[in-house]
Design an enzyme around this catalytic site. Structure first.
Site, PDB file in Angstrom:
ATOM      1  N   LYS B  57     -23.371  15.162  28.136  1.00  0.00           N
ATOM      2  CA  LYS B  57     -22.530  16.882  28.669  1.00  0.00           C
ATOM      3  C   LYS B  57     -22.100  17.699  28.428  1.00  0.00           C
ATOM      4  CE  LYS B  57     -22.456  14.641  33.245  1.00  0.00           C
ATOM      5  NZ  LYS B  57     -22.843  15.582  34.483  1.00  0.00           N
ATOM      6  N   SER B 274     -23.018   3.724  32.321  1.00  0.00           N
ATOM      7  CA  SER B 274     -23.998   3.998  32.669  1.00  0.00           C
ATOM      8  C   SER B 274     -25.105   4.162  31.491  1.00  0.00           C
ATOM      9  CB  SER B 274     -23.945   5.929  33.080  1.00  0.00           C
ATOM     10  OG  SER B 274     -23.448   6.881  31.664  1.00  0.00           O
TER      11      SER B 274
END
Lengths: 199, 318
Positions: B57, B274
């Protein structure tokens, strides 16, 4: 006994969009069994092939993680709220009612040599999350004293509140002295009766 | 008031590098034990936990913030506001600290305790939204705060900001292309905002339209895969086009846990949830391609490492 199960948004498609479902049960297991019996589409989302709740799911009874209260055998009573939250919640450091009760059982009325838990003076312990301090909980204790108008009341309230406030994971504590219902000796534990020679 | 006349972020990761200089150029690691034995199918993964904020991110957050500054939408008097399930929040918090902005984040109350500690350590203001509503509750929370006082905030809105996927189009995609010397055959990635999949996927398709792009979603709306979205039951991010990937694979939380444990115990890599979902899906894909007797170079992205999930129970299962 009727208890309310709060349904996460992600699963409401399987409960006809209801955000809460009321079911009967004496334990978390019974309540959840009833839930999946009433709404069978929920089952694969909640229960693993082994029959156990899937490992990433946390179940709370009124904000208490059931893993600290006997797991699926945790008792539920009329009006309790069960929430089902995916385990990205972690929830490792939650304060449990048991821990609060353990601490309270180190507190004494200065005139009686039995702790306030065994005396039956603790009426209610509620634990809720603190919105501004995610790691900490708010603890609200309702307690009474053996005689209304007891002069020690303010002192005991302050001392108990200070002890609870100092617990790990507690961000705010409030001890409220209540006189309703009035305390009676039959609220005492057997240990207390024995100690006071009343057994 | 702090002087926020901006110096351009330093480029490069050499001595004197700043936060921005350390973003990207992550290694492409091999997952040999997950490829079918004796096959010509290989699985490689971008180790995005090596970004300075610890996740993929950083890339999107940096581009959204820097573009906000460049276009004049983000000025020193503004507070940065967004919804996040954690990693974007951490990236914003690092950048806001480095650039001197105030930051307000809407986050589901059930993110891991480690993430809460990190956000607190970086000084971010965090508003916890209902755990029962997941990331959509956080998105609605942020939109509501913004609408009450739009002049006060810079709201990048990672779910609808084109600079999110462009960060991957301009950097992550080219890095993968270069590191595989153009030999990549499949790109497979988990979707949350969809930024990684859309950006890398678009870049790779332009380079070679035969490259297959595969999305990975949780198999149920109710899952423990932080950062990922089950699109059919969620607010689909504006930047994500569900018809863009050639295919979508669905992974259970338990399969992701299993892959996380195996990556740790068989490869020595501590990967996040994830990442585990991406790896489980890549392994399924690898077996399928191998059964068709085709060689393949499958590339995936590991959005973060295991450090934020170490208190989870699944480590003790098998």
């Amino acid at each position: 006994m009727p208890v309310t199960i709060l349904i996460p948004t992600a699963l409401r498609a399987h409960t006809r969009q209801q955000s809460a479902v009321t079911v009967d049960g004496r334990t978390v297991q019974e309540a959840l069994d009833r839930l999946v019996a009433d709404y069978p589409d929920l089952k694969p989302h909640l229960v693993a092939e082994s029959g156990k709740i899937r490992s990433f799911i946390n179940v709370f009874v009124n904000e208490d993680d059931i893993r600290q209260k006997g797991d699926m055998k945790a008792p539920v009573k009329n009006g309790d709220e069960i929430s089902i939250v995916p385990s990205i919640a972690g929830g490792a450091e939650a304060v449990s009612k048991d821990k609060v009760m353990d601490l309270l059982s180190t507190c004494y009325d200065p005139e009686i040599p039995v702790n306030i838990v065994d005396l039956g003076l603790i009426y209610e312990v509620n634990i809720s999350p603190l919105p501004d301090q995610p790691e900490k909980s708010k603890v609200h204790v309702k307690m009474s004293l053996t005689a209304p108008g007891c002069p020690e009341a303010p002192k005991m309230q302050a001392e108990t509140e200070a002890k609870v406030s100092a617990m790990d994971g507690v961000g705010a504590a409030q001890v409220e002295i209540v006189w309703e219902p009035q305390w009676t000796p039959d609220r005492m534990s057997d240990a207390a009766r024995l100690e006071l020679g009343m057994a | 008031m702090k002087d926020r006349t901006k110096r351009s972020p330093a480029r490069g990761r050499g001595p004197g590098a700043d936060f921005f200089g350390l973003i990207g150029r992550t290694p492409l690691i091999a997952l040999g034990k997950f490829s079918p034995p004796g096959s010509k199918v290989r699985i490689l993964a971008k180790a995005e936990w090596q970004n300075p904020g610890g996740s993929v991110k950083d890339r999107a957050a940096a581009r959204m913030i820097l573009e906000g500054e460049r276009t004049g939408k983000l000025t020193p008097d503004k507070t940065i506001l967004d919804a996040t399930s954690g990693n974007t929040g951490i990236a914003y918090a690092c950048i806001a600290a480095a650039r001197g902005y105030r930051l307000k984040l809407c986050v589901p109350a059930n993110i891991s305790p480690e993430r809460k500690h990190i956000l607190a350590a970086l000084g971010a203001e965090v508003i916890y939204t209902s755990a029962l509503e997941g990331s959509d509750g956080a998105i609605r929370g942020a939109a509501k705060i913004f609408d009450q006082d739009p002049g006060r905030y810079f709201f990048p809105n990672q779910y609808g900001n084109d600079n999110n996927w462009r960060a991957h189009y301009h950097a992550t995609g080219p890095e993968i292309w270069k590191d595989t010397r153009g030999k990549i055959t499949h790109f497979i990635a988990t979707v949350g905002t969809g930024g990684t999949l859309m950006g890398v996927g678009r870049f790779l398709k332009e380079k070679n339209r035969k490259i297959r792009v595969i999305a990975v979603e949780p198999d149920s709306p109710f899952h423990g895969l932080e950062g990922m979205k089950h699109m059919a039951s969620s607010i689909v991010p504006k930047i994500y086009d569900r018809s863009f990937p050639d295919e979508t694979l669905f992974v259970s939380t338990e399969a992701a846990h299993e892959a996380v444990r195996r990556a740790a115990r068989q490869e020595g890599f501590l990967i996040g949830l994830s990442s585990g979902a991406a790896l489980a899906a890549a392994e399924t894909l690898a077996r399928r391609v191998d059964s068709e007797k085709k060689p393949a170079l499958i590339v995936t992205v590991f959005p973060d490492g295991a450090d934020k999930y170490l208190t989870e129970r699944f480590w003790k299962e098998d």
